[in-house]
Design a protein around this motif. Structure first.
Motif, PDB file in Angstrom:
ATOM      1  N   ALA A 190     -32.871 -30.274  18.100  1.00 32.16           N
ATOM      2  CA  ALA A 190     -31.413 -30.719  18.834  1.00 32.16           C
ATOM      3  C   ALA A 190     -30.419 -30.490  17.948  1.00 32.16           C
ATOM      4  O   ALA A 190     -30.541 -31.107  16.765  1.00 32.16           O
ATOM      5  CB  ALA A 190     -31.848 -32.342  19.260  1.00 32.16           C
TER       6      ALA A 190
ATOM      7  N   GLU B 111     -29.330 -30.120  23.303  1.00 33.02           N
ATOM      8  CA  GLU B 111     -28.061 -30.396  22.779  1.00 33.02           C
ATOM      9  C   GLU B 111     -28.111 -31.749  22.444  1.00 33.02           C
ATOM     10  O   GLU B 111     -28.334 -32.812  23.129  1.00 33.02           O
ATOM     11  CB  GLU B 111     -27.075 -30.249  23.798  1.00 33.02           C
ATOM     12  N   SER B 112     -27.420 -32.037  21.150  1.00 27.54           N
ATOM     13  CA  SER B 112     -27.341 -33.702  20.943  1.00 27.54           C
ATOM     14  C   SER B 112     -26.181 -33.604  19.779  1.00 27.54           C
ATOM     15  O   SER B 112     -25.780 -32.467  19.321  1.00 27.54           O
ATOM     16  CB  SER B 112     -28.818 -33.902  20.064  1.00 27.54           C
ATOM     17  N   ARG B 113     -25.634 -34.869  19.796  1.00 27.72           N
ATOM     18  CA  ARG B 113     -24.569 -35.091  18.826  1.00 27.72           C
ATOM     19  C   ARG B 113     -24.799 -34.685  17.457  1.00 27.72           C
ATOM     20  O   ARG B 113     -24.099 -34.040  16.421  1.00 27.72           O
ATOM     21  CB  ARG B 113     -23.802 -36.155  19.078  1.00 27.72           C
ATOM     22  N   GLU B 114     -26.064 -34.917  16.960  1.00 23.16           N
ATOM     23  CA  GLU B 114     -26.430 -34.872  15.609  1.00 23.16           C
ATOM     24  C   GLU B 114     -27.591 -34.012  15.585  1.00 23.16           C
ATOM     25  O   GLU B 114     -28.581 -34.049  16.357  1.00 23.16           O
ATOM     26  CB  GLU B 114     -26.869 -36.156  15.060  1.00 23.16           C
TER      27      GLU B 114
END
Lengths: 302, 302
Positions: free
Chosen positions: A76, A110-113
């Protein structure tokens, strides 16, 4: 509730909790999640991240004395580049190959981190649990302790920006981060070990967890600990050396107990050096006669 | 690279990519990650989140025609409350029980956003892949289409704050979100199906993926689609109905192909109703004679 209290809460609800991995019909299953901010310091390559995150799950399979079969991961990140993805998959595949398992892919998200959620699958008809240690037995560890703590010091050294040695420090830190999951040692030790887990939370915390599960104690000899040479390089004094090798954790070595009569057989069959670091007692976890604190690795972001 | 391009990139590097789950020595392994912002709209209970996230992985096991054995999850959140954790585990356990699998726990992780990383394990000696469809065969779906799209409309209805009906809408949306993974249907269909996958990306995208893997086409009849009654309730017109039932996805029904002579046997053995929605052709994916767009569910946050 902190993470430890929450895990204890869950342990009361799940019949399979309390070991490094669950065992269902001879299949060993375990899952972990690692984050950029807490687990991959600046300088960690995606290759190292793939190796290390999948390796953490393979280490749990090793801690059950099982054969490692396969691993999957969710990768991710805020965005996907071919270079990053390719490196991560190469690291994940290589650590699987190192222990005879197969990396069979997984999913993207999809991920912020940047986050890696990994799962490993293994197989054993006779898992080694945390609960079988008895007073009088020896307590042993595989390999060396403190590599991850030393690696973090090296990654930090880079962050201070003090000159030409940085790339080498980062390269060495990446090397230290890519541990070999002790699958083969775990299988060699399994027929003899009465209790086993990995040292992912540090030796001190592992001993306390084994003591609780087996209802026993431990008396450990500090001089017998196989402190990694990298710890001696980066630590300024004995206190720091102790901190990195006993409490820091994330080394993914095996901590296990065996009857003394089995020691020779264990040493002979394990491809990884085995150190006897102390013995199983009735109660209390001590090092050199003093109580050993029940604390372990605290993630940077917590 | 977007997620689809990245998955394709990975597919070229991993021998096991390209099906809903990997198969190693008869063991079926699959992993997924779901996030609060993209997968759990406001109003989703932690019980529903536990059910749905573990269910998504169990659905991948079903899509291989396999028996479901066990599941694990990493529960990641900014903080852990007993109520939230207990609900999540109850939902995860219940969806496992619904398909004859065992929820065996997993791990906890501190994370900025509530995230569930789930893995399911299954078993089959004869997996059904995406690649075996042949022209002339029938294409079928289990259950009904559009439940998730309808649920999202109901969750949104709540967000507009228009009065007393909200709690009922949210409760109904949660009900719709807790799909039953089609494990039993998948096993019943497996001896006859030539290709199979789940509809997690929507029927349209699933047909395109099956067409690519099997090097074939599909001709689907819109009137034959088993549109869920909830879609008729929430959709204003035929266009929206089509959008929710054909493109929206995340319904986790099975989409599969069978020779016509096997249809009666498939229908008789499956506990879930089976709808024949069209047939396998040489090339092109069409609905009612028109090309069917190759697009599917786009997560809210992307």
């Amino acid at each position: 509730m902190d993470e430890r209290a929450a895990l204890s809460f869950l342990g009361d609800r799940l019949s399979h909790a309390g070991d490094d991995a669950a065992v269902v019909d001879g299949q060993v299953l375990t899952t972990d999640m690692l984050h950029e901010t807490t687990d991959f310091p600046a300088g960690t390559t995606r290759y190292t991240a793939g190796w290390r995150s999948v390796g953490a799950s393979l280490s749990d399979v090793a801690a059950m004395g099982a054969e490692a079969t396969a691993a999957v991961a969710v990768y991710a990140a805020p965005e996907f580049s071919e270079a990053d993805l390719g490196e991560f998959v190469a690291g994940a595949s290589d650590v699987c190959e190192a222990v005879g398992a197969e990396y069979v892919g997984g999913d993207l998200d999809e991920s912020r981190e940047f986050t890696a959620a990994t799962t490993a699958l293994g197989r054993t008809d006779d898992p080694v649990r945390r609960s079988g240690a008895s007073p009088g037995e020896r307590v042993c560890v595989t390999g060396t302790l403190g590599r991850t703590g030393a690696a973090l010091r090296l990654f930090e050294r880079d962050a201070t920006g003090d000159g030409g040695a940085e790339p080498e420090a980062v390269e060495r830190a990446n090397d230290l981060f890519r541990f070999e999951p002790r699958v083969e040692a775990g299988r060699a030790v399994a027929p003899h070990a009465t209790a086993m887990m990995d040292s992912s939370d540090g030796l001190a915390r592992s001993l306390h967890q084994l003591a609780e599960a087996s209802d026993c104690g431990f008396a450990v000899d500090a001089d017998a600990l196989p402190v990694d040479e990298s710890v001696r390089e980066v630590a300024d004094d004995e206190t720091e050396r102790r901190e990195l090798s006993v409490f820091f954790g994330e080394d993914f070595e095996l901590v296990f107990t065996v009857p003394e009569r089995d020691l020779a057989a264990v040493r002979e069959s394990s491809p990884t050096p085995i150190s006897v670091v102390g013995e199983v007692t009735e109660s209390g976890v001590e090092m050199d006669g003093e109580p050993l604190a029940d604390r372990g690795y605290t993630h940077g972001g917590e």
